[in-house]
Scaffold this active site. Structure first.
Site, PDB file in Angstrom:
ATOM      1  N   ARG A 288      14.155  -8.221 -18.802  1.00  0.00           N
ATOM      2  CA  ARG A 288      15.539  -8.177 -19.299  1.00  0.00           C
ATOM      3  C   ARG A 288      16.356  -7.114 -18.582  1.00  0.00           C
ATOM      4  O   ARG A 288      15.825  -6.081 -18.161  1.00  0.00           O
ATOM      5  CB  ARG A 288      15.548  -7.840 -20.794  1.00  0.00           C
ATOM      6  CG  ARG A 288      15.244  -9.031 -21.658  1.00  0.00           C
ATOM      7  CD  ARG A 288      15.255  -8.657 -23.126  1.00  0.00           C
ATOM      8  NE  ARG A 288      14.970  -9.833 -23.924  1.00  0.00           N
ATOM      9  CZ  ARG A 288      14.300  -9.811 -25.068  1.00  0.00           C
ATOM     10  NH1 ARG A 288      13.848  -8.671 -25.567  1.00  0.00           N
ATOM     11  NH2 ARG A 288      14.094 -10.922 -25.737  1.00  0.00           N
TER      12      ARG A 288
ATOM     13  N   GLY B 173      29.859   9.648 -26.799  1.00  0.00           N
ATOM     14  CA  GLY B 173      30.357  10.594 -25.788  1.00  0.00           C
ATOM     15  C   GLY B 173      31.867  10.682 -25.783  1.00  0.00           C
ATOM     16  O   GLY B 173      32.449  11.446 -25.024  1.00  0.00           O
ATOM     17  N   ARG B 174      32.478   9.810 -26.604  1.00  0.00           N
ATOM     18  CA  ARG B 174      33.941   9.784 -26.700  1.00  0.00           C
ATOM     19  C   ARG B 174      34.569   9.531 -25.319  1.00  0.00           C
ATOM     20  O   ARG B 174      34.201   8.576 -24.685  1.00  0.00           O
ATOM     21  CB  ARG B 174      34.434  11.086 -27.321  1.00  0.00           C
ATOM     22  CG  ARG B 174      35.824  11.016 -27.883  1.00  0.00           C
ATOM     23  CD  ARG B 174      35.954  10.357 -29.206  1.00  0.00           C
ATOM     24  NE  ARG B 174      35.548  11.197 -30.309  1.00  0.00           N
ATOM     25  CZ  ARG B 174      35.567  10.775 -31.565  1.00  0.00           C
ATOM     26  NH1 ARG B 174      35.941   9.547 -31.866  1.00  0.00           N
ATOM     27  NH2 ARG B 174      35.182  11.563 -32.533  1.00  0.00           N
TER      28      ARG B 174
ATOM     29  N   THR C 291      29.227  20.285 -29.741  1.00  0.00           N
ATOM     30  CA  THR C 291      29.489  18.847 -29.677  1.00  0.00           C
ATOM     31  C   THR C 291      28.485  18.217 -28.734  1.00  0.00           C
ATOM     32  O   THR C 291      28.256  18.714 -27.630  1.00  0.00           O
ATOM     33  CB  THR C 291      30.909  18.470 -29.210  1.00  0.00           C
ATOM     34  OG1 THR C 291      30.924  17.063 -28.915  1.00  0.00           O
ATOM     35  CG2 THR C 291      31.380  19.214 -27.991  1.00  0.00           C
TER      36      THR C 291
ATOM     37  N   ASP D 276      29.051  15.696 -27.196  1.00  0.00           N
ATOM     38  CA  ASP D 276      29.801  15.084 -26.094  1.00  0.00           C
ATOM     39  C   ASP D 276      29.896  15.997 -24.874  1.00  0.00           C
ATOM     40  O   ASP D 276      30.178  15.536 -23.777  1.00  0.00           O
ATOM     41  CB  ASP D 276      31.227  14.736 -26.546  1.00  0.00           C
ATOM     42  CG  ASP D 276      31.243  13.752 -27.709  1.00  0.00           C
ATOM     43  OD1 ASP D 276      30.222  13.087 -27.936  1.00  0.00           O
ATOM     44  OD2 ASP D 276      32.286  13.658 -28.379  1.00  0.00           O
TER      45      ASP D 276
ATOM     46  N   HIS E 238      24.150   6.885 -33.944  1.00  0.00           N
ATOM     47  CA  HIS E 238      23.906   8.209 -34.521  1.00  0.00           C
ATOM     48  C   HIS E 238      22.484   8.723 -34.311  1.00  0.00           C
ATOM     49  O   HIS E 238      22.227   9.900 -34.513  1.00  0.00           O
ATOM     50  CB  HIS E 238      24.257   8.191 -36.011  1.00  0.00           C
ATOM     51  CG  HIS E 238      25.707   7.912 -36.254  1.00  0.00           C
ATOM     52  ND1 HIS E 238      26.211   6.633 -36.315  1.00  0.00           N
ATOM     53  CD2 HIS E 238      26.760   8.746 -36.392  1.00  0.00           C
ATOM     54  CE1 HIS E 238      27.519   6.694 -36.506  1.00  0.00           C
ATOM     55  NE2 HIS E 238      27.883   7.962 -36.549  1.00  0.00           N
TER      56      HIS E 238
END
Ligand code: F6P
Length: 403
Positions: A169, A177-178, A134, A136, A309
């Site tokens: 800016r 990363g949930r 994962t 994450d 993604h």
């Protein structure tokens, strides 16, 4: 356990290193005289295996067509949880599919949801071994895909500084990363971001604003060409000081039943803009740096960028290709040794390391003790900086501790 044919499944969100896992499995299996086959499209494919006419055998020729350094998975993905399928005969259907293609065991690469299905299938008597995957990095062991994501976050964030500098800016980079901030943290540090907002630390936007104002104003004030930017990396699962998550409710839920997180970057931008508009010192800053144009350019611009993604796509890092090969090969060894229901956690020398999948999938968060060190180096984490009080420990062997 006599294993003559292994089925390979990749499941959940794709990421870097998965093709190396597939090649690691296929090549080690081949080395041991075992055949390996692709079960396509994650657990959806496993459920529907019985209806397939054939499966792809990963012989030497087919394996050589897979590029290990490409992210994503040759085996395909879905976010289907077997236990959620409304079919009382689902486990028999799966077992019959495996029998149809003479598949004796499964190697399944995925994250926490995928791992929970590994536990489920093992309890149903289907031999499986789990390879942690994962981007994450929220599993107990290292998971393939994490390093690739960190590198890509760092590259995208670093690259955004050129446009940020050109327009003075404030750049806000929202990353996947949930519910954990590992990749935002490491990618943010890797890009020398000024501020990193993590789900593990509820954000006080007044503190973010003050840090931004000091860093960014000083930077432009000191620049001979009056140029500067301020970069914030924000993890999608971040919450505010009241503990409210900052995602957009309208994004819906995915097939595993999780809320799709999106909108944290926009929220951060709005919080910064609100404070810039209300701050009486901003006009003087804009004026002395030659930026102020009445009615047109009264406050600095803040922009959020969401690579989404892209962070999981493209190419894998060399670290993930290494880990993927080792973990895939290690999983074959575990499966043939009957160590089913386990997660391969690495190979150290000649030792294949593993842990129970039920343990491996327990969520691991960022160790916030470490944030104080980076606060002492100037990074803002959206909280009042905490003093870093180091403890010392002598080590007696070298450890490959990349993460
Ligand atoms: O779990 C991996 C992950 O990339 C998360 O960081 C993110 O929230 C989610 O997948 C996005 O998933 P999907 O590809 O279903 O949009």
């Amino acid at each position: 356990m006599s294993i003559k044919r292994i089925g390979i499944i990749t499941s959940g969100g794709d990421c870097g290193g998965l093709n190396a896992v597939i090649k690691g499995v296929a090549r080690k299996a081949y080395d041991m005289g075992i055949e390996s086959v692709v079960i396509p499209n994650g657990y959806a494919g496993l459920y529907n295996l019985i209806d397939m006419d054939n499966v792809v055998i990963l012989n030497a020729e087919r394996v050589s067509k897979i590029e290990a350094s490409l992210a994503g998975s040759e085996a395909g993905h879905s976010r289907v949880k077997i236990s959620k399928i409304d079919d009382p005969n689902k486990y028999d259907r799966i077992k019959n599919g495996l029998k149809k293609f003479n598949i004796d065991g499964l190697i399944i690469s995925g994250g926490d949801d995928t791992g929970s299905v590994v536990v489920d299938l093992s309890e149903q008597g289907i031999p499986c071994v789990h390879v942690p995957k994962t981007m994450d990095l929220d599993l107990q062991p290292y998971s393939v895909g994490g390093d690739s994501a960190i590198n890509r976050i760092a590259i995208f964030t670093r690259d955004l500084k050129t446009t940020g500098m050109s327009h003075n800016r404030i750049i806000i980079m929202e990353v996947f990363g949930r519910y954990v901030g590992h990749t935002a943290f490491r990618g943010g540090v890797g890009a020398e971001a000024d501020c990193i907002l993590l789900p593990e630390v509820p954000v006080d936007f007044d503190i973010v604003y003050e840090h931004m104002k000091k860093t960014y104003f000083d930077r432009i004030d000191r620049s001979d060409v009056k140029a500067g930017t301020y970069v914030i990396v924000v993890a999608e699962g971040v919450s505010n000081a009241s503990g409210e998550m900052l995602y957009d409710e309208s994004a819906g839920i995915d097939a595993f039943g999780h809320k799709k997180l999106a909108g944290a970057g926009k929220y951060v931008r709005q919080q910064i803009e609100k404070r810039l508009k209300a701050d009486p010192e901003v006009e003087a800053f804009m004026t002395r740096t030659g930026m102020f144009v009445p009615g047109i350019y009264a406050i600095p611009e803040a922009r959020e960028v969401t690579p989404g993604h892209l962070v999981r796509s493209g190419h894998s890092s060399a670290y993930d290709v290494n880990f993927g090969h080792k973990a895939g090969a290690g999983a074959v060894i575990l499966l043939t040794e009957g160590k089913v229901g386990n997660t391969v956690t690495g190979v150290e020398g000649k030792t294949v390391l593993y842990m129970a999948t039920s343990e491996a999938i327990k969520r691991r968060e960022v160790d916030i003790e470490e944030l104080a060190l980076f606060e002492s180096l100037g990074i803002c984490f959206g909280r009042k900086p905490v003093a870093f009080k180091p403890e010392l420990r002598e080590e007696h062997r070298a450890i490959d501790r990349a993460m």
